[in-house]
Design a protein around this motif. Sequence first.
Motif, PDB file in Angstrom:
ATOM      1  N   ILE A   1       0.860  -1.180   0.000  1.00 56.52           N
ATOM      2  CA  ILE A   1       0.000   0.000   0.000  1.00 56.52           C
ATOM      3  C   ILE A   1       0.899   1.233   0.000  1.00 56.52           C
ATOM      4  N   TRP A   2       0.924   1.954  -1.128  1.00 57.48           N
ATOM      5  CA  TRP A   2       1.778   3.127  -1.252  1.00 57.48           C
ATOM      6  C   TRP A   2       1.217   4.281  -0.434  1.00 57.48           C
ATOM      7  N   MET A   3       2.096   5.226  -0.075  1.00 56.26           N
ATOM      8  CA  MET A   3       1.680   6.399   0.683  1.00 56.26           C
ATOM      9  C   MET A   3       0.692   7.234  -0.121  1.00 56.26           C
ATOM     10  N   GLY A   4      -0.214   7.871   0.595  1.00 53.45           N
ATOM     11  CA  GLY A   4      -1.193   8.743  -0.028  1.00 53.45           C
ATOM     12  C   GLY A   4      -2.104   9.301   1.048  1.00 53.45           C
ATOM     13  N   ASN A   5      -3.176   9.970   0.649  1.00 49.51           N
ATOM     14  CA  ASN A   5      -4.126  10.421   1.664  1.00 49.51           C
ATOM     15  C   ASN A   5      -4.964   9.236   2.134  1.00 49.51           C
ATOM     16  N   THR A   6      -5.766   9.464   3.162  1.00 53.19           N
ATOM     17  CA  THR A   6      -6.518   8.360   3.769  1.00 53.19           C
ATOM     18  C   THR A   6      -7.418   7.663   2.760  1.00 53.19           C
ATOM     19  N   THR A   7      -8.122   8.440   1.953  1.00 53.60           N
ATOM     20  CA  THR A   7      -9.030   7.856   0.962  1.00 53.60           C
ATOM     21  C   THR A   7      -8.276   7.001  -0.037  1.00 53.60           C
ATOM     22  N   ASP A   8      -7.152   7.508  -0.508  1.00 53.04           N
ATOM     23  CA  ASP A   8      -6.349   6.777  -1.484  1.00 53.04           C
ATOM     24  C   ASP A   8      -5.839   5.462  -0.903  1.00 53.04           C
ATOM     25  N   MET A   9      -5.346   5.494   0.332  1.00 55.84           N
ATOM     26  CA  MET A   9      -4.825   4.262   0.928  1.00 55.84           C
ATOM     27  C   MET A   9      -5.940   3.258   1.179  1.00 55.84           C
ATOM     28  N   MET A  10      -7.112   3.725   1.565  1.00 58.58           N
ATOM     29  CA  MET A  10      -8.234   2.800   1.760  1.00 58.58           C
ATOM     30  C   MET A  10      -8.642   2.166   0.436  1.00 58.58           C
TER      31      MET A  10
ATOM     32  N   LEU B   1      -0.849  -7.299   4.168  1.00 58.33           N
ATOM     33  CA  LEU B   1      -0.684  -5.988   3.566  1.00 58.33           C
ATOM     34  C   LEU B   1       0.484  -5.279   4.225  1.00 58.33           C
ATOM     35  N   LYS B   2       1.302  -4.605   3.413  1.00 63.09           N
ATOM     36  CA  LYS B   2       2.383  -3.773   3.943  1.00 63.09           C
ATOM     37  C   LYS B   2       2.132  -2.337   3.511  1.00 63.09           C
ATOM     38  N   MET B   3       1.927  -1.467   4.498  1.00 66.13           N
ATOM     39  CA  MET B   3       1.564  -0.091   4.228  1.00 66.13           C
ATOM     40  C   MET B   3       2.761   0.822   4.448  1.00 66.13           C
ATOM     41  N   LYS B   4       3.066   1.647   3.454  1.00 63.09           N
ATOM     42  CA  LYS B   4       4.096   2.666   3.623  1.00 63.09           C
ATOM     43  C   LYS B   4       3.513   3.819   4.432  1.00 63.09           C
ATOM     44  N   ILE B   5       4.233   4.219   5.480  1.00 63.09           N
ATOM     45  CA  ILE B   5       3.742   5.280   6.346  1.00 63.09           C
ATOM     46  C   ILE B   5       4.820   6.353   6.495  1.00 63.09           C
ATOM     47  N   GLY B   6       4.415   7.525   7.009  1.00 69.56           N
ATOM     48  CA  GLY B   6       5.372   8.582   7.262  1.00 69.56           C
ATOM     49  C   GLY B   6       5.248   9.782   6.341  1.00 69.56           C
ATOM     50  N   ALA B   7       4.327   9.737   5.377  1.00 69.20           N
ATOM     51  CA  ALA B   7       4.192  10.850   4.429  1.00 69.20           C
ATOM     52  C   ALA B   7       3.137  11.852   4.888  1.00 69.20           C
ATOM     53  N   ILE B   8       2.118  11.377   5.609  1.00 70.96           N
ATOM     54  CA  ILE B   8       1.064  12.260   6.109  1.00 70.96           C
ATOM     55  C   ILE B   8       1.030  12.127   7.628  1.00 70.96           C
ATOM     56  N   ALA B   9       0.106  12.786   8.268  1.00 73.78           N
ATOM     57  CA  ALA B   9       0.013  12.717   9.725  1.00 73.78           C
ATOM     58  C   ALA B   9      -0.153  11.268  10.174  1.00 73.78           C
TER      59      ALA B   9
ATOM     60  N   GLU C   1      -1.550   9.979  12.642  1.00 74.75           N
ATOM     61  CA  GLU C   1      -2.876   9.617  13.129  1.00 74.75           C
ATOM     62  C   GLU C   1      -3.784   9.196  11.980  1.00 74.75           C
ATOM     63  N   GLN C   2      -3.618   9.836  10.825  1.00 75.44           N
ATOM     64  CA  GLN C   2      -4.415   9.426   9.666  1.00 75.44           C
ATOM     65  C   GLN C   2      -4.027   8.029   9.206  1.00 75.44           C
TER      66      GLN C   2
ATOM     67  N   SER D   1      -5.380   5.512  11.499  1.00 78.83           N
ATOM     68  CA  SER D   1      -6.824   5.310  11.322  1.00 78.83           C
ATOM     69  C   SER D   1      -7.111   4.267  10.253  1.00 78.83           C
ATOM     70  N   VAL D   2      -6.264   4.229   9.207  1.00 79.34           N
ATOM     71  CA  VAL D   2      -6.426   3.208   8.169  1.00 79.34           C
ATOM     72  C   VAL D   2      -6.158   1.830   8.765  1.00 79.34           C
ATOM     73  N   LEU D   3      -5.095   1.727   9.548  1.00 85.74           N
ATOM     74  CA  LEU D   3      -4.765   0.446  10.177  1.00 85.74           C
ATOM     75  C   LEU D   3      -5.846   0.018  11.165  1.00 85.74           C
ATOM     76  N   ARG D   4      -6.391   0.971  11.935  1.00 91.18           N
ATOM     77  CA  ARG D   4      -7.451   0.637  12.888  1.00 91.18           C
ATOM     78  C   ARG D   4      -8.688   0.129  12.161  1.00 91.18           C
ATOM     79  N   SER D   5      -9.013   0.776  11.042  1.00 90.71           N
ATOM     80  CA  SER D   5     -10.178   0.345  10.272  1.00 90.71           C
ATOM     81  C   SER D   5     -10.021  -1.092   9.792  1.00 90.71           C
ATOM     82  N   LEU D   6      -8.815  -1.408   9.299  1.00 86.77           N
ATOM     83  CA  LEU D   6      -8.566  -2.763   8.819  1.00 86.77           C
ATOM     84  C   LEU D   6      -8.615  -3.773   9.962  1.00 86.77           C
ATOM     85  N   ARG D   7      -7.992  -3.419  11.100  1.00 84.18           N
ATOM     86  CA  ARG D   7      -7.964  -4.369  12.207  1.00 84.18           C
ATOM     87  C   ARG D   7      -9.352  -4.572  12.806  1.00 84.18           C
ATOM     88  N   SER D   8     -10.205  -3.555  12.750  1.00 85.34           N
ATOM     89  CA  SER D   8     -11.565  -3.716  13.265  1.00 85.34           C
ATOM     90  C   SER D   8     -12.381  -4.687  12.413  1.00 85.34           C
ATOM     91  N   ARG D   9     -11.996  -4.812  11.156  1.00 84.58           N
ATOM     92  CA  ARG D   9     -12.708  -5.711  10.243  1.00 84.58           C
ATOM     93  C   ARG D   9     -12.101  -7.096  10.185  1.00 84.58           C
TER      94      ARG D   9
END
Length: 241
Positions: free
Chosen positions: A127-136, A150-158, A160-161, A164-172
């Motif tokens: 999962i390349w870096m991007g805004n929350t909508t793009d990463m979702m 899934l391996k998500m690249k992080i560190g480009a945006i806040a 906490e955002q 939030s993507v990781l929390r959404s995935l883990r909740s599901r």
Amino acid sequence: MLKARYEKLTLHFKRPSGTSRGVLTEKISYLIRICDSLNPSVCGIGECSLIPGLSPDDSPDYESVLESACDDIERLQGSFHQQLQSYPSIRFGIETALLDLKRGGVHHFFDSSFTSGQSGIPINGLIWMGNTTDMMEQTEAKLLSGFTCLKMKIGAIAIEQELSVLRSLRSRFPVSKLQLRVDANGAFRSEDAMPILKQLADLQVHSIEQPLAAGQWQAMADICLHSPIPVALDEELIGLY
């Protein structure tokens, strides 16, 4: 007598792909072909792959070094690892091309159940870096494709955002159904890293790549010692032969 030549390819990303060092839209690869003059119809092929701004041998003289290596392949065949130490992608291309040539130009290097088409190799969906909508959107596409890691690249945006993507995935999906990994590409400050790692551990993230920028050896050693999740090195190893 060995003869070698190379072909330059420009590969275009289907979608811009963000890293902590910028957004990638294309990358360069070089195919190197090595043939034996006694049987010129059989050639071994290897790839010299560069990622702009990330590969240690991404330098202005790259093509001239590659051209010289092709011109001198007969002499280099037994010593290219030593002679081209600071050009790992060229070493890789020559090594695989020579191995392919030795096997008769069949374009695979080892027999296995994968090369025979009998089984696949488990990989992570990146999962390349991007805004929350793009990463979702990226994660949904990967999940639909059947990825269970899934391996998500992080560190480009806040952060906490990104959390939030990781929390959404883990909740599901529980960890038994979906493995999550992250790659920071050296984006975090040493004083911020441990609190972030603790939040990632709460989400049962499998591991993190390169939380700090390379060269901060003591800080990285402390993180590796105390991190609640495993730490993998990446940029830290560039230039170490």
